[in-house]
Scaffold this active site. Sequence first.
Site, short mmCIF file in Angstrom:
data_model
loop_
_atom_site.label_atom_id
_atom_site.label_comp_id
_atom_site.label_asym_id
_atom_site.label_seq_id
_atom_site.Cartn_x
_atom_site.Cartn_y
_atom_site.Cartn_z
N ARG A 262 60.15 -8.70 -5.05
CA ARG A 262 58.90 -8.66 -4.26
C ARG A 262 58.02 -9.59 -4.93
O ARG A 262 57.15 -9.20 -5.63
CB ARG A 262 58.69 -7.38 -3.95
CG ARG A 262 57.16 -7.26 -3.13
CD ARG A 262 57.06 -5.82 -2.80
NE ARG A 262 55.89 -5.73 -2.09
CZ ARG A 262 54.55 -5.67 -2.53
NH1 ARG A 262 54.33 -5.68 -3.73
NH2 ARG A 262 53.50 -5.26 -1.62
N SER A 331 60.92 -1.64 6.38
CA SER A 331 60.08 -0.48 6.09
C SER A 331 59.71 0.30 7.33
O SER A 331 59.38 -0.36 8.34
CB SER A 331 58.72 -1.08 5.63
OG SER A 331 59.10 -1.86 4.43
N LYS A 360 50.14 -2.10 -3.02
CA LYS A 360 50.03 -2.60 -1.40
C LYS A 360 48.83 -2.42 -0.92
O LYS A 360 48.66 -1.08 -0.60
CB LYS A 360 51.37 -2.19 -0.74
CG LYS A 360 51.57 -2.71 0.56
CD LYS A 360 52.97 -2.62 1.11
CE LYS A 360 52.86 -2.87 2.89
NZ LYS A 360 52.62 -4.28 2.91
C1 LIG Z 1 62.23 -0.58 -0.40
C2 LIG Z 1 61.04 -1.04 0.25
N1 LIG Z 1 60.52 -0.20 1.29
C3 LIG Z 1 59.40 -0.67 1.70
C4 LIG Z 1 58.65 -1.90 1.39
C5 LIG Z 1 57.62 -2.66 2.09
O1 LIG Z 1 57.90 -3.75 2.88
P1 LIG Z 1 56.67 -4.27 3.79
O2 LIG Z 1 56.29 -3.22 4.71
O3 LIG Z 1 57.43 -5.62 4.33
O4 LIG Z 1 55.69 -4.67 2.58
P2 LIG Z 1 55.66 -5.81 1.64
O5 LIG Z 1 56.56 -5.34 0.51
O6 LIG Z 1 56.28 -7.04 2.11
O7 LIG Z 1 54.21 -6.15 1.09
C6 LIG Z 1 59.65 -2.77 0.42
N2 LIG Z 1 58.94 -3.94 -0.05
N3 LIG Z 1 60.84 -2.15 -0.22
C1 LIG Z 2 55.69 -2.24 -1.33
C2 LIG Z 2 55.18 -1.03 -0.73
N1 LIG Z 2 55.51 -0.51 0.28
C3 LIG Z 2 55.15 0.74 0.76
S1 LIG Z 2 54.23 1.49 -0.76
C4 LIG Z 2 54.60 -0.03 -1.50
C5 LIG Z 2 54.08 -0.19 -2.89
C6 LIG Z 2 54.76 0.50 -3.85
O1 LIG Z 2 54.26 0.34 -5.33
P1 LIG Z 2 54.06 1.40 -6.22
O2 LIG Z 2 55.56 1.77 -6.66
O3 LIG Z 2 53.68 0.51 -7.55
O4 LIG Z 2 53.23 2.44 -5.76
#
Ligand SMILES: Cc1ncc(COP(=O)(O)OP(=O)(O)O)c(N)n1
Ligand SMILES: Cc1ncsc1CCOP(=O)(O)O
Length: 437
Positions: A262, A331, A360
């Site tokens: 990511r 997601s 995020k």
């Molecule tokens: C395993 C997993 N779950 C949720 C997310 C979040 O994806 P998204 O909503 O597209 O947000 P971004 O990660 O792109 O900012 C994820 N990356 N992985």
């Molecule tokens: C990518 C994403 N999607 C929902 S929460 C999140 C961030 C998760 O990061 P962390 O494990 O540091 O809270």
Amino acid sequence: SGSSSSRFFRICRLTWVKTGMLPSAGIIKILCESLQKFPVKALVVDPVMVSTSGDSLSDPSTLTYYRDELFAMADIVTPNVKEASKLLGGVSLHTIADMRDAAESIYKFGPRYVLVKGGDMPDSSEAIDVFYDGKEFVELRGHRIKTRNTHGTGCTLASSIAAELAKGSSMLNAVQVAKNFVESALHHSKDLVIGNGPQGPFDHLFRLRCPPYNIGSQQRFNPDSLFLYAVTDSRMNKRWGHSIEDAVKAAIEGGATIVQLREKDIESRAFLEAAKACMDICKSSGVPLLINDRVDIALACNADGVHVGQSDISAREVRKLLGPGKIIGVSCKTPAQAEQAWRDGADYLGCGGVFPTTTKANNPTLGFEGLKAVCLASKLPVVAIGGINATNAGSVMELGLPNLKGVAVVSALFDRECVSTETRNLRSILTSVRCLA
Ligand SMILES: Cc1ncc(COP(=O)(O)OP(=O)(O)O)c(N)n1
Ligand SMILES: Cc1ncsc1CCOP(=O)(O)O
Ligand SMILES: [Mg+2]
């Protein structure tokens, strides 16, 4: 006897069924009665009425029973164009538009999905099937293999769909994998000479005698791989002086079971270089590697899949781009999004933020209640994400929610000096919860 019927009942509740030739109305009636008594997990109805060679295989009275009784119980119905025509009173089907109309009409008899198979449509270099879920059509395109060895292709396709559903695939994914399998089997059997009839049999066990044939990936998604999902972040890596490759290596060393890159702040060229190196690392450890958001990077490094969110390209589009063998995660924050992801052919859901997170921005916190609602509604495996760390990961898994397979973690693994130690610690916490369950 009572005991054998209850044994049958127990077996049936775990059974995926595909029907083949049902030559008389009486047999269909008995089948429907049995299915009502002993509900099954999924029912694939191959309405075998006309063979590929054109022979009629059922008596005309079966039509009513198929349409009025059996189809309403079916998860999917898979007629070829001749059968679709017969089911619809002899309409002629010559074009893809005709096949779409037919799929729509057959859908009205009650199945959840319809697949009208175009393998018998003449004069095309492609074998195009039309899939319909009651809302959208998907045209599934495959190569037409020139061979007389086509005996039983429809039967094999339907059986393969049922087998894929039993392995946990979504319907569209199951159909695509099944179509791939039939195409591969035809390709490998095209030159066999067996028997004298107009059609020859084809070899279902071709994989035993051939090196892997690269129509689609052979790698299957195992939902258990969601157990400890490590999600990278280049800002965190930079802060600690870690390269992406070193961070991924360390996470795998600590016991991560799946990895997602990511990378929001990295140029595409550098991203692809890192992704290729990470693919080598992940491949040699047997850990799947997914790319967040970027289908182009995933295609270019032949990643195992892609994770997308609600504002990214839809899973349905991603599936078209990646093909049936790749892993797609979506997601989801609500049951409706979970339903849509499943319809779109996703393999798993990421649900969160379960806890508040700064990783995020502007990401609402769902809490345990939000996670529970998605897990209960989901037909796909789920991984929890958002603010998960060594202190609270146990409490997430202890919820024992259906479909919840693991946790996805960014900062608690990567915003740390020693990624492997943090991952190992989290893994041992998750393992002890699993052992107690
Ligand atoms: C395993 C997993 N779950 C949720 C997310 C979040 O994806 P998204 O909503 O597209 O947000 P971004 O990660 O792109 O900012 C994820 N990356 N992985
Ligand atoms: C990518 C994403 N999607 C929902 S929460 C999140 C961030 C998760 O990061 P962390 O494990 O540091 O809270
Ligand atoms: Mg995204």
